[in-house]
Write a protein that holds these residues in place. Structure first.
Motif, PDB file in Angstrom:
ATOM      1  N   ASN A   1     -55.657 -26.525  17.954  1.00  0.00           N
ATOM      2  CA  ASN A   1     -54.834 -27.223  18.941  1.00  0.00           C
ATOM      3  C   ASN A   1     -55.624 -28.233  19.771  1.00  0.00           C
ATOM      4  N   ARG A   2     -56.599 -28.851  19.141  1.00  0.00           N
ATOM      5  CA  ARG A   2     -57.352 -29.930  19.786  1.00  0.00           C
ATOM      6  C   ARG A   2     -58.055 -30.722  18.687  1.00  0.00           C
ATOM      7  N   ASN A   3     -58.671 -31.827  19.067  1.00  0.00           N
ATOM      8  CA  ASN A   3     -59.400 -32.617  18.086  1.00  0.00           C
ATOM      9  C   ASN A   3     -60.563 -31.833  17.484  1.00  0.00           C
ATOM     10  N   ILE A   4     -60.784 -32.028  16.201  1.00  0.00           N
ATOM     11  CA  ILE A   4     -62.005 -31.542  15.561  1.00  0.00           C
ATOM     12  C   ILE A   4     -63.157 -32.388  16.092  1.00  0.00           C
ATOM     13  N   ASP A   5     -64.285 -31.758  16.384  1.00  0.00           N
ATOM     14  CA  ASP A   5     -65.417 -32.503  16.950  1.00  0.00           C
ATOM     15  C   ASP A   5     -65.983 -33.523  15.969  1.00  0.00           C
ATOM     16  N   ILE A   6     -66.320 -33.069  14.770  1.00  0.00           N
ATOM     17  CA  ILE A   6     -66.974 -33.924  13.771  1.00  0.00           C
ATOM     18  C   ILE A   6     -66.346 -33.676  12.404  1.00  0.00           C
ATOM     19  N   ILE A   7     -65.964 -34.740  11.737  1.00  0.00           N
ATOM     20  CA  ILE A   7     -65.641 -34.681  10.315  1.00  0.00           C
ATOM     21  C   ILE A   7     -66.862 -35.207   9.578  1.00  0.00           C
ATOM     22  N   GLY A   8     -67.465 -34.397   8.730  1.00  0.00           N
ATOM     23  CA  GLY A   8     -68.647 -34.802   7.986  1.00  0.00           C
ATOM     24  C   GLY A   8     -68.403 -34.708   6.498  1.00  0.00           C
ATOM     25  N   PHE A   9     -68.755 -35.758   5.778  1.00  0.00           N
ATOM     26  CA  PHE A   9     -68.547 -35.800   4.334  1.00  0.00           C
ATOM     27  C   PHE A   9     -69.892 -35.852   3.616  1.00  0.00           C
ATOM     28  N   ASP A  10     -70.282 -34.715   3.047  1.00  0.00           N
ATOM     29  CA  ASP A  10     -71.441 -34.684   2.164  1.00  0.00           C
ATOM     30  C   ASP A  10     -70.922 -34.976   0.755  1.00  0.00           C
ATOM     31  N   ALA A  11     -70.486 -36.211   0.576  1.00  0.00           N
ATOM     32  CA  ALA A  11     -69.827 -36.636  -0.653  1.00  0.00           C
ATOM     33  C   ALA A  11     -69.945 -38.155  -0.748  1.00  0.00           C
ATOM     34  N   CYS A  12     -69.642 -38.674  -1.916  1.00  0.00           N
ATOM     35  CA  CYS A  12     -69.791 -40.106  -2.154  1.00  0.00           C
ATOM     36  C   CYS A  12     -68.595 -40.899  -1.627  1.00  0.00           C
ATOM     37  N   LEU A  13     -68.883 -42.112  -1.143  1.00  0.00           N
ATOM     38  CA  LEU A  13     -67.867 -43.145  -0.911  1.00  0.00           C
ATOM     39  C   LEU A  13     -66.813 -42.778   0.135  1.00  0.00           C
ATOM     40  N   MET A  14     -67.166 -41.935   1.090  1.00  0.00           N
ATOM     41  CA  MET A  14     -66.162 -41.439   2.029  1.00  0.00           C
ATOM     42  C   MET A  14     -66.095 -42.207   3.348  1.00  0.00           C
ATOM     43  N   GLN A  15     -67.138 -42.994   3.664  1.00  0.00           N
ATOM     44  CA  GLN A  15     -67.113 -43.694   4.954  1.00  0.00           C
ATOM     45  C   GLN A  15     -66.320 -44.994   4.793  1.00  0.00           C
ATOM     46  N   ALA A  16     -65.018 -44.799   4.628  1.00  0.00           N
ATOM     47  CA  ALA A  16     -64.106 -45.900   4.351  1.00  0.00           C
ATOM     48  C   ALA A  16     -63.033 -45.974   5.426  1.00  0.00           C
ATOM     49  N   MET A  17     -62.517 -47.172   5.623  1.00  0.00           N
ATOM     50  CA  MET A  17     -61.482 -47.377   6.637  1.00  0.00           C
ATOM     51  C   MET A  17     -60.277 -46.487   6.378  1.00  0.00           C
ATOM     52  N   GLU A  18     -59.883 -46.376   5.125  1.00  0.00           N
ATOM     53  CA  GLU A  18     -58.703 -45.588   4.784  1.00  0.00           C
ATOM     54  C   GLU A  18     -58.885 -44.112   5.119  1.00  0.00           C
ATOM     55  N   VAL A  19     -60.086 -43.585   4.890  1.00  0.00           N
ATOM     56  CA  VAL A  19     -60.369 -42.184   5.202  1.00  0.00           C
ATOM     57  C   VAL A  19     -60.405 -41.987   6.715  1.00  0.00           C
TER      58      VAL A  19
ATOM     59  N   SER B   1     -68.818 -61.779  -2.482  1.00  0.00           N
ATOM     60  CA  SER B   1     -70.081 -62.039  -1.788  1.00  0.00           C
ATOM     61  C   SER B   1     -70.554 -60.821  -1.009  1.00  0.00           C
ATOM     62  N   ALA B   2     -69.632 -59.904  -0.740  1.00  0.00           N
ATOM     63  CA  ALA B   2     -69.975 -58.674  -0.016  1.00  0.00           C
ATOM     64  C   ALA B   2     -70.491 -57.630  -0.996  1.00  0.00           C
ATOM     65  N   TYR B   3     -71.087 -56.582  -0.452  1.00  0.00           N
ATOM     66  CA  TYR B   3     -71.638 -55.533  -1.309  1.00  0.00           C
ATOM     67  C   TYR B   3     -70.523 -54.586  -1.733  1.00  0.00           C
ATOM     68  N   GLU B   4     -70.461 -54.301  -3.021  1.00  0.00           N
ATOM     69  CA  GLU B   4     -69.452 -53.380  -3.540  1.00  0.00           C
ATOM     70  C   GLU B   4     -70.081 -52.019  -3.804  1.00  0.00           C
ATOM     71  N   PHE B   5     -69.316 -50.983  -3.513  1.00  0.00           N
ATOM     72  CA  PHE B   5     -69.801 -49.614  -3.659  1.00  0.00           C
ATOM     73  C   PHE B   5     -69.073 -48.920  -4.802  1.00  0.00           C
ATOM     74  N   GLY B   6     -69.781 -48.034  -5.469  1.00  0.00           N
ATOM     75  CA  GLY B   6     -69.147 -47.182  -6.466  1.00  0.00           C
ATOM     76  C   GLY B   6     -68.671 -47.941  -7.675  1.00  0.00           C
ATOM     77  N   TRP B   7     -67.391 -47.827  -7.955  1.00  0.00           N
ATOM     78  CA  TRP B   7     -66.826 -48.343  -9.194  1.00  0.00           C
ATOM     79  C   TRP B   7     -65.913 -49.538  -8.934  1.00  0.00           C
ATOM     80  N   ARG B   8     -66.451 -50.486  -8.146  1.00  0.00           N
ATOM     81  CA  ARG B   8     -65.755 -51.750  -7.858  1.00  0.00           C
ATOM     82  C   ARG B   8     -64.364 -51.524  -7.273  1.00  0.00           C
ATOM     83  N   GLU B   9     -64.312 -50.692  -6.289  1.00  0.00           N
ATOM     84  CA  GLU B   9     -63.050 -50.485  -5.587  1.00  0.00           C
ATOM     85  C   GLU B   9     -63.192 -50.684  -4.087  1.00  0.00           C
ATOM     86  N   SER B  10     -64.380 -50.404  -3.534  1.00  0.00           N
ATOM     87  CA  SER B  10     -64.559 -50.574  -2.095  1.00  0.00           C
ATOM     88  C   SER B  10     -65.756 -51.482  -1.836  1.00  0.00           C
TER      89      SER B  10
END
Length: 208
Positions: free
Chosen positions: A6-24, A124-133
């Motif tokens: 019933n309150r905000n989670i303090d930290i969401i941490g992703f020990d996984a690939c490609l997760m620091q995305a705007m959509e996530v 011109s920007a850097y692409e991550f993973g499999w050319r999606e982000s």
């Protein structure tokens, strides 16, 4: 879990690939305070969980201090690696950057500038993973520096980068040469149906 505490989670941490995305990040708007993750593929060994010792030694660590420990341990662990990145987002600024991206999208769509010029900026920007982000800040910088863009579009891109400076509070990367790695990626592909169906960000903005 969020509903149980019933309150905000303090930290969401992703020990996984490609997760620091705007959509996530946008999925966790109003649900969590901080988000730690990598824009890129993570090395197979993942995080160094030695940061838990810091929490054991000091249970009163603030959520931000603990997030910084995660970030510091990761930086130290991969100090000799290449193409590694980790950042911390302050999700209280998520709505702000969402609005700036929505405004940018609307202005870009109505600008009359050919989509090929936006694709050139994207590439011109850097692409991550499999050319999606792609790195969001790098994309906005490419638009600002493009002779194919008008002043209104460039100003809107600048506003996005200002919002990025607010939400990305710690950012580390190594091994990307001269590429801009701004701490937050975004989807820049051509398949939009699934994007709208599965992402709140796609549903609530003109980005798709």
């Amino acid at each position: 879990f969020y509903n149980e505490i019933n309150r905000n989670i303090d930290i969401i941490g992703f020990d996984a690939c490609l997760m620091q995305a705007m959509e996530v990040a946008y999925q966790f708007t109003d649900m969590a305070d901080y988000m730690v993750g990598s824009e890129d593929l993570e090395p197979a060994t993942g995080w160094d969980y030695g940061f838990l010792d810091e929490l054991y030694d000091d249970p009163d660590l603030t959520p931000l201090d603990l997030a910084i420990e995660v970030w510091d341990y990761y930086r130290n662990y991969y100090r000799n690696a290449t193409e590694v990145t980790l950042s911390i987002l302050d999700l209280s600024f998520c709505e702000n950057i969402k609005q700036s991206l929505d405004s940018f999208s609307t202005i870009a769509i109505n600008s009359g500038i050919a989509s090929t010029h936006f694709n050139t900026a994207r590439d011109s920007a850097y692409e991550f993973g499999w050319r999606e982000s792609w790195d969001l800040k790098g994309y906005m910088e490419a638009i600002i520096n493009s002779s194919d863009m008008n002043t209104t579009v460039k100003n809107a891109a600048g506003a996005v980068n200002t919002a990025l400076d607010d939400i990305v509070i710690f950012n580390w990367h190594r091994g990307y040469g001269a590429n801009t790695i701004g701490g937050l990626s975004i989807y820049l592909h051509t398949v939009t149906t699934a994007y709208q169906e599965h992402h709140n960000f796609g549903q609530n903005t003109s980005w798709d």
